[in-house]
Structure formats: structure tokens, C-alpha cells
Design a protein around this motif. Structure first.
Motif, short mmCIF file in Angstrom:
data_model
loop_
_atom_site.label_atom_id
_atom_site.label_comp_id
_atom_site.label_asym_id
_atom_site.label_seq_id
_atom_site.Cartn_x
_atom_site.Cartn_y
_atom_site.Cartn_z
N LYS A 134 0.81 -1.22 0.00
CA LYS A 134 0.00 0.00 0.00
C LYS A 134 0.84 1.27 0.00
O LYS A 134 0.32 2.37 -0.18
CB LYS A 134 -0.97 0.00 1.17
CG LYS A 134 -0.32 -0.11 2.54
CD LYS A 134 -1.37 -0.28 3.62
CE LYS A 134 -0.76 -0.49 5.00
NZ LYS A 134 -1.82 -0.71 6.04
N GLU A 138 0.75 4.04 -7.29
CA GLU A 138 -0.50 3.36 -7.64
C GLU A 138 -0.34 2.27 -8.70
O GLU A 138 -0.87 1.15 -8.56
CB GLU A 138 -1.53 4.39 -8.12
CG GLU A 138 -2.90 3.81 -8.40
CD GLU A 138 -3.89 4.88 -8.80
OE1 GLU A 138 -5.01 4.51 -9.20
OE2 GLU A 138 -3.55 6.09 -8.72
N ALA A 141 1.27 -0.77 -7.03
CA ALA A 141 0.48 -1.38 -5.96
C ALA A 141 -0.56 -2.34 -6.52
O ALA A 141 -0.88 -3.37 -5.90
CB ALA A 141 -0.20 -0.30 -5.12
N TYR A 376 5.53 7.38 3.07
CA TYR A 376 4.21 6.79 3.33
C TYR A 376 3.56 7.34 4.60
O TYR A 376 4.14 7.33 5.68
CB TYR A 376 4.34 5.27 3.45
CG TYR A 376 3.02 4.59 3.74
CD1 TYR A 376 1.99 4.60 2.81
CD2 TYR A 376 2.80 3.96 4.97
CE1 TYR A 376 0.77 4.00 3.09
CE2 TYR A 376 1.59 3.35 5.25
CZ TYR A 376 0.58 3.37 4.30
OH TYR A 376 -0.62 2.78 4.58
#
Length: 407
Positions: A134, A138, A141, A376
Motif C-alpha cells: 500500500k 498506484e 500497488a 508513506y
């Protein structure tokens, strides 16, 4: 008898070979205390070390070597190769610092791999690889664990010529968590780690890979785990539990030699809060349990180059104790607990090791989340792929600069 008395006499003390001068000065002091009027020290041969000259100046005794290494240099220059002769002259100039300057010329298995990697990369940073899907950009992932491998390949392919870590450390649990033995795609995580290790070897062929699995059991079971890590996973090093004693760690340390050239990092002082339950308990003699374990590691490491220790980087006091304990003993250190999430600081860790006298090139300061995804924040969007790659490279470069290791 009175015939053997040295009271008031002038004594000539002869020694066959003098290096640092400690023993001949000690004997001269004994003779002087026994009543000799004067003591003259006469080494038959002296290496002419600066340290021996300084010790004699401080002692107050005179010494006159019959021969010194300098007397043999003309002959040695003719009989030795140019490189051998230069190495000899360098040793004569500074014998105590000689090995530090030439340690990479010798093959001490895993120790040499660590020293050479640190020198060539200008780094002692270990790149931990704990995949958090995560935290990926994108488009990566969406591909799960294989997306992590693809993203890290992009990162690593961008590093050569710019920056390099000095070790990689995939934590096996994070990868095998993606295995599903009863499903059709049973070993997705393990297969992904194989791909990851091949990629590392492609871009960083000489940088060691340490499989972090912290195994340890009775001897027969440990032998299976050692084989699993070193031979099945082809790791350059592994982490192992030390608290079950010598028969448990023996199968791992048996791989630590010049022939097999593997490393075994044994747990001594860990970063977790539960360390207080055992490692930080005081024994009857006032020492902590982790200090006794460290002494065991020193014993187990004798004659086994590559036996190392895991020492927490988020507890400076204990790190100083262990740095001093391991200094000069050729025991590699793997130092977790560094980074925002665990509180340790890479620059502070390096300073502590320097002050303790520990050889910095044998240390590896590990960061995992602090390198794979320092951006993150749960609930917030991740940066673009290009930004993430740049962040990782700049973070590693900044860590190398903060540590200040130059080889």
C-alpha cells in the motif's frame, strides 16, 4: 647468593627481537628496582617502530639495537617485488595502522566482502526490503508483491553511478507472507524474493544479501535452517537466534570461514520493547544479560570470520557498551532500530561506533521502511513513481553523507 647481586651494578639487558619494546622495558624496570645502578637495553634486532621509540623516551632507559629493519632494506628491495617492498616500507612507517590500510588485500571471507563493499560504495547503510504494497505508487500497488519487485528494480537500475547501499536485507517473513501453500499460486512471495535477489545481483553484484529470518533451534533443526538460508536461498549472510546457546548457533557459524565465506548475525541487543523482559535483566554480577550474550558471541567467533552480532541502534548507551566490547575483534555488526519509526539516528550510531573504537567498515546500519517508503502516511496518496524513486535515492545519499564513511 651475594655473587649474583646486581646492587649498584651497570647491567646490559639483551633481547633477541624488539617490536613494541614493552617486554624489554618491563624487564629493565624490574632490574632497576632490584638495585642496578644503570640498565642499558641492547636488542639484537629492532623493527624501529615509532611506538618503541616513544616508549623508550617515556621510560628513561637508553637502548642501542645492533640491527634494525632499515639495515636490511637494500637487500630486501632487490629480493622483493615492487608491491611487496612498498607494502613493507608502509608497514615500517606505521605498523599499527598498516592492517587498516591493507585489510582489503587479504581474503577473510565475509569480513573481506564487507570491507570491500564499504570501501567501494562509500557506504555502511543496509537497505532493508520489507514489502508494504500500500506504500507503492498506484500503478505498482495494483500488481501486489510482483509490483514491489518491479518498482524496486526501477529504483536499483537508477542507482549505479549515483549511490549504493552496502548490504541488502530482505526479511523473509514479509515475503513469505505472500505465499499460500494451499492455493493454486502457492509460493508467490518466495518466487518474488528469488526475482528480487537476482535483480540485486544484476545491479550490485558484489553487495552482500542478508536473509533476515532469525532462526534458531536445537542443533539438528538449526542445521536444516542454516542449509535453508545459505544453500537453498543462497544468502551471503543470515540472522539467527543466539539465546539457545552454542549447539543452536553452531550450524550457522560453521559457514563462517574463508572457504564458504558466509556471515551469521546473532541476536544480542534487539530494538523491540520486550527486550526488557530478558536482554535488559541484570545478572548477579551486575551485568545485563545482553552483555553475557555478547561475550558468548566473541567466544563463538574465534576462528570463524563472519560471525557477527545484531545490536540495536535506538539505544545509544547499550550500543556504546557493545561497540567497545566488539572493537578490534573482527565481529560485524548489523544495527537495526534506525529511522523515524524506531527512533535511532544513523549519524549518531556512526559517531558512537567511532568513539568506541569499532571498525566502521564492518558495521551495517539498517533502514527498511525508512528507505523503501519514507513518504508513506496512512490515508494520504503516495507520490508519483518518479518522485518515489528520487526520494529513495536522495534518502540513501543523505544517509551516506550523515554517516560520513569514506572507506
Amino acid at each position: 647468593s651475594s655473587d649474583l647481586s646486581i646492587e649498584g651494578k651497570r647491567i646490559f639487558l639483551i633481547e633477541d627481537l624488539m617490536s613494541t619494546a614493552g617486554s624489554i622495558i618491563e624487564n629493565a624496570q624490574i632490574i632497576k628496582k632490584s638495585g642496578a645502578a644503570e640498565v642499558f637495553c641492547v636488542p639484537i634486532f629492532s623493527y624501529g617502530m615509532r611506538r618503541s621509540k616513544d616508549e623508550f623516551n617515556a621510560s628513561g632507559f637508553d637502548h642501542t639495537p645492533l640491527l634494525t629493519i632499515s639495515d636490511f632494506l637494500p637487500s630486501l628491495e632487490e629480493s622483493l617485488s615492487e608491491s611487496e617492498y612498498k607494502s613493507l616500507v608502509d608497514w615500517i612507517r606505521d605498523p599499527e595502522g598498516w592492517f587498516g590500510r591493507h585489510s582489503n588485500d587479504f581474503d577473510f571471507g565475509f569480513l573481506t566482502q564487507l570491507r570491500r563493499t564499504a570501501r567501494n560504495s562509500g557506504s555502511i547503510i543496509c537497505f532493508g526490503l520489507d514489502p508494504l504494497i500500500k506504500a507503492l505508487p498506484e500503478e505498482y500497488a495494483d500488481k501486489g508483491i510482483n509490483g514491489f519487485v518491479s518498482f524496486m528494480e526501477l529504483v536499483f537500475s537508477s542507482m549505479p553511478g549515483l549511490v549504493s547501499p552496502a548490504m541488502f536485507k530482505p526479511n523473509l517473513a514479509w515475503w513469505q507472507d505472500f505465499d499460500n501453500p494451499f492455493d493454486e499460486k502457492r509460493f508467490t512471495g518466495s518466487e518474488a524474493l528469488v526475482d528480487m535477489m537476482k535483480i540485486i545481483k544484476r545491479y550490485f553484484p558484489n553487495v552482500p544479501i542478508n536473509i533476515d529470518f532469525k532462526k534458531g533451534d536445537i542443533g539438528t533443526s538449526s542445521s536444516k535452517w542454516a542449509s535453508y538460508g545459505f544453500e537453498k536461498w543462497r544468502a551471503d549472510a543470515v540472522t539467527a537466534h543466539s539465546y539457545m546457546g552454542r549447539d543452536s548457533v553452531g550450524p550457522f557459524t560453521d559457514y563462517c570461514n574463508n572457504e564458504k565465506a558466509k556471515g551469521a548475525y546473532l541476536l544480542v541487543k534487539t530494538t523491540n520493547e520486550g527486550a526488557v523482559d530478558l536482554e535488559l535483566k541484570k545478572m548477579a554480577d551486575g551485568r545485563f544479560v545482553y552483555e553475557e550474550v555478547a561475550d558468548n558471541v566473541i567466544r563463538w567467533a574465534k576462528g570463524k570470520p563472519g560471525v557477527g552480532a545484531v545490536t540495536a541502534g535506538n539505544s545509544p548507551e547499550e550500543l556504546m557498551v557493545l561497540g567497545k566490547k566488539f572493537a578490534g575483534k573482527d565481529i560485524p555488526l548489523l544495527i537495526p532500530g534506525v529511522g523515524e519509526s524506531q527512533g535511532g539516528d544513523a549519524g549518531e550510531v556512526a559517531d558512537i561506533l567511532r568513539k568506541s573504537g569499532y571498525e566502521l567498515g564492518l558495521a551495517r546500519i539498517n533502514l527498511s521502511s525508512g528507505l523503501t517508503h519514507p513518504w508513506y502516511k496512512p490515508g494520504k496518496p503516495n507520490p508519483s513513481t518518479k518522485e518515489c524513486v528520487s526520494i529513495i535515492i536522495n534518502t540513501l545519499r543523505s544517509l551516506n553523507e550523515k554517516v560520513g564513511y569514506s572507506g
